[in-house]
Write a protein that holds these residues in place. Structure first.
Motif, short mmCIF file in Angstrom:
data_model
loop_
_atom_site.label_atom_id
_atom_site.label_comp_id
_atom_site.label_asym_id
_atom_site.label_seq_id
_atom_site.Cartn_x
_atom_site.Cartn_y
_atom_site.Cartn_z
N ALA A 92 -0.20 81.41 40.59
CA ALA A 92 -1.17 80.80 41.48
C ALA A 92 -1.08 79.29 40.74
N GLU A 93 -1.23 79.19 39.53
CA GLU A 93 -1.50 77.80 38.80
C GLU A 93 -0.21 76.73 39.24
N ALA A 94 1.06 77.23 39.44
CA ALA A 94 2.02 76.51 39.61
C ALA A 94 2.06 76.07 40.95
N LYS A 95 1.70 77.07 41.92
CA LYS A 95 1.72 76.75 43.11
C LYS A 95 0.47 75.66 43.53
N GLN A 96 -0.49 75.74 42.81
CA GLN A 96 -1.55 74.72 43.03
C GLN A 96 -1.16 73.27 42.61
N GLU A 97 -0.34 73.44 41.40
CA GLU A 97 -0.05 72.21 40.66
C GLU A 97 1.40 71.68 41.31
N ALA A 98 2.12 72.24 41.89
CA ALA A 98 3.14 71.88 42.82
C ALA A 98 2.56 71.07 44.04
N SER A 99 1.53 71.70 44.69
CA SER A 99 1.03 71.21 45.87
C SER A 99 0.27 69.63 45.51
N ARG A 100 0.14 69.38 44.34
CA ARG A 100 -0.58 67.89 44.00
C ARG A 100 0.28 66.84 43.98
N CYS A 101 1.66 67.13 44.21
CA CYS A 101 2.85 66.33 44.21
C CYS A 101 2.76 65.35 45.51
N LEU A 102 2.76 64.07 45.49
CA LEU A 102 2.46 63.41 46.58
C LEU A 102 3.93 63.07 47.53
N ARG A 103 4.99 63.84 46.90
CA ARG A 103 6.31 63.63 47.68
C ARG A 103 6.82 62.38 48.11
N CYS A 104 6.79 61.32 46.56
CA CYS A 104 7.22 60.15 47.24
C CYS A 104 8.67 60.02 47.56
N ASP A 105 9.39 61.16 47.49
CA ASP A 105 10.88 61.08 47.99
C ASP A 105 10.70 60.92 49.43
N HIS A 106 9.73 61.46 50.24
CA HIS A 106 9.49 61.60 51.69
C HIS A 106 8.59 60.34 52.10
N PHE A 107 7.68 60.20 51.29
CA PHE A 107 6.70 59.21 51.96
C PHE A 107 6.53 57.87 51.36
N GLY A 108 7.50 57.70 50.18
CA GLY A 108 7.66 56.45 49.68
C GLY A 108 8.76 55.80 50.15
N TYR A 109 9.19 54.63 49.32
CA TYR A 109 10.27 53.77 49.49
C TYR A 109 11.47 54.81 49.27
N GLY A 110 11.63 56.01 49.04
CA GLY A 110 12.93 56.77 48.77
C GLY A 110 13.45 57.01 49.98
N ILE A 111 12.61 57.33 51.01
CA ILE A 111 13.17 57.57 52.34
C ILE A 111 14.05 56.58 53.24
#
Length: 610
Positions: free
Chosen positions: A582-601
């Motif tokens: 449960a903790e890992a799922k919540q912590e992973a959900s905090r990631c802003l996914r800069c690979d998709h929403f940032g310049y990385g895309i």
């Protein structure tokens, strides 16, 4: 009407303080790849807004510098403009009345000198390279360029085995790094702008704990080439893993009874359980890597003999010897090097420290390992002696806090001066010279003696942890370039005058972190492959989950919990507890996914092979 009033912060003051907090978080999470000209102008505008306006250099000079920087950004400047800016910055540094003015000008001057190419790119081409080289921050700051957003997303989906496969594309030690990585990736996590960095290392540990046994990918067809790797530490084993996947046959030569190098013989079991280290090593050996134990370079074989027998040779011997204090009495009975002390413990040859007073000199992670190990071996009192402040220690803050929680005494601003021995030649204590903080040099505060009398610290065991060196004598005699105790390679990891011989890891860079040794191994493995006439690619076909479009409101970071200090000091079992699902799922959900929403895309989001 009262004559005086108790001041309370007004609404405007509270709002501005909140803005400063936001600014602080943004500065902390500023990713690599930002335009240095734009950043310099932004900071200069902030500094100009803080001026009192009393002196001309500050009021007018900083404003003129800002205008010149704007001209550079707008493509309206020339190379002469850069010279004018440099001259003006020096003038303000020399004439401004206070630090607001001269430190702001110094910042511009340092930017002009250190980032000259970026300024000239703006002037001559009217563009900034950062617009098309902006990386995903966490990936860019990971020395091994592990696909962090990818495996964080996989952990969030409960696909732990896939997360391990993705990590191994760039790092064959996922379990080990889940326990001990220094996680530089978290330093610029963009989540810092919202609340706090994602617990990236904790999620890696969680994936390793829940994935079970994950087999390595299949090796490429055999090339018929044979490679010798001297040293079975993290660098040597990582290079062996990737070279074996490429189809080459690798033989690792290790002088100690088991593989792992400093991971096994330098990091105590309470930080890295050795059965978990073996999980990573066994996966590497499953690729077909051969190992020969008990063989020391320079004694049982030479560089020349390996060159004759193998198509390429890689030197990854690490930094396995200690540095000396240079004090009289250092050879006394009871004076140990931290490297040898921890190696003996790693071999289960535990010295009996029951009831002793133990003193450890040094402020790095190795010294923390030594003091916490000494406490577990029954020492009555364990002290750290360090010549600088606690804030200047190179050890991770969590390691320092852990040591203090376990009852370790930290004595700072004390420099060793001489070792006291008894009539039998055994150490009975050390004299230290009180220090005081002094000028800042190269970004770090120096120290100098206070002039007070030396202080005597009694101890029956003295452990020296002030740094590590390599055993370089054989390499120097064999014609391998050595300078100041390190092997000097070209930036590709090889030597121009010794074809087929390469070096990487601590023996070439100096003592560094595990992830940096792994990063060097990737580079050298790719270049050995190319030297042998191939161009294999390492890839991973794991499908990454789509980025969620849901909002990510502020949420507290899940930190790893630890066993109680009073319990854990009694054994060498692991200190840190893993996250729950449960903790890992919540912590992973905090990631802003800069690979998709940032310049990385713009570059496809991620690098799928190397």
């Amino acid at each position: 009407m009262s004559r005086l009033e108790i001041p309370t912060p007004g609404k405007a003051q509270l709002v501005i303080e909140g803005l400063y907090k936001d600014l602080e978080r943004r500065i902390e999470s500023s990713p690599p790849g930002l335009c240095p000209v734009d950043i310099t102008r932004a900071f200069l505008e902030l500094c100009h807004a803080q001026t009192c306006g009393k002196c001309v250099p500050c009021r007018i000079g900083l404003w003129q510098l800002k205008n010149l920087l704007t001209d550079v950004l707008n493509g309206e400047a020339t190379l002469e403009t850069l010279d004018l800016m440099e001259e003006l910055a020096v003038s303000i540094m020399d004439s401004a009345d206070c630090a607001i003015g001269y430190e702001a000008a110094r910042m511009v001057y340092k930017s002009l000198i250190g980032c000259r190419d970026d300024y000239e790119e703006h002037v001559q081409q009217g563009r900034c390279t950062c617009q098309y080289t902006q990386p995903v921050p966490c990936v860019a700051l990971c020395p091994a360029n592990v696909d962090i957003p990818g495996y964080v997303a996989l952990v969030g989906e409960g696909r732990y085995a896939d997360a391990i496969r993705l990590i191994r594309k760039d790092n064959p030690f996922p379990t080990t790094c889940g326990f001990i990585c220094e996680h530089p990736c978290e330093a610029r996590c963009r989540r810092n702008m919202v609340d706090d960095a994602v617990n990236i290392r904790g999620l890696k540990r969680m994936a390793a704990d829940y994935a079970g046994e994950v087999d390595p990918p299949a090796c490429a067809p055999s090339t018929g080439k044979r490679i010798a790797v001297v040293g079975g530490g993290p660098g040597g084993l990582s290079a062996a893993y990737y070279l074996q996947l490429m189809g080459h046959q690798v033989t690792v030569f290790e002088m100690l009874p088991q593989l792992g190098g400093m991971l096994r013989y330098g990091i105590p079991n309470y930080r890295l359980p050795k059965d978990r280290l073996d999980d990573d090593i066994n996966a590497i050996l499953k690729t077909g890597v051969e190992v020969k134990h008990g063989l020391r370079i320079g004694k049982d074989m030479t560089i020349q003999s390996l060159r004759e027998e193998y198509d390429a040779v890689l030197i990854t011997i690490g930094a396995s010897t200690d540095k000396k204090l240079g004090l009289e009495g250092e050879d006394a009975d009871g004076v140990l090097s931290a490297v040898q002390f921890l190696r003996d413990v790693g071999k289960n040859q535990n010295p009996d420290l029951t009831g002793q007073e133990v003193c450890v000199i040094g402020g790095g992670n190795v010294s923390m390992d030594a003091v916490r190990t000494a406490k577990r071996l029954g020492a009555k009192k364990v002290s750290i002696v360090y010549r600088r402040r606690t804030a200047d220690m190179t050890a991770l803050p969590a390691e320092i806090e852990g040591a203090v929680a376990e009852g370790i005494e930290v004595q700072t601003l004390k420099a060793p001066s001489r070792i006291e021995t008894d009539e039998n030649g055994r150490v009975k204590g050390i004299f230290v010279t009180p220090q005081m903080i002094s000028r800042i040099k190269d970004g770090r505060a120096s120290v100098k003696p206070t002039g007070e009398e030396d202080i005597f610290i009694p101890c029956q065991t003295l452990i020296v942890a002030i740094g590590q060196d390599i055993e370089y004598q054989h390499f120097e005699e064999s014609g391998v370039p050595v300078e100041r105790g390190k092997i000097v390679t070209q930036n590709y990891g090889g030597f121009d005058n010794i074809p087929g011989v390469f070096a990487g890891g601590d023996c070439a860079s100096g003592p560094a972190s595990v992830i940096k040794a792994i990063a060097a191994a990737k580079v050298v493995a790719a270049n050995i492959d190319e030297y042998l006439g191939f161009r294999h690619e390492i890839s991973c076909d794991v499908e990454i989950p789509e980025a969620r479009l849901a909002d990510r409101p502020p949420c507290g970071r899940v930190n790893m919990t630890e066993r109680e200090a009073g319990e854990r000091v009694c054994d060498f079992n692991g200190v840190e507890n893993c996250m729950t699902e449960a903790e890992a799922k919540q912590e992973a959900s905090r990631c802003l996914r800069c690979d998709h929403f940032g310049y990385g895309i713009f570059k496809g989001g991620r690098e799928t092979l190397w």
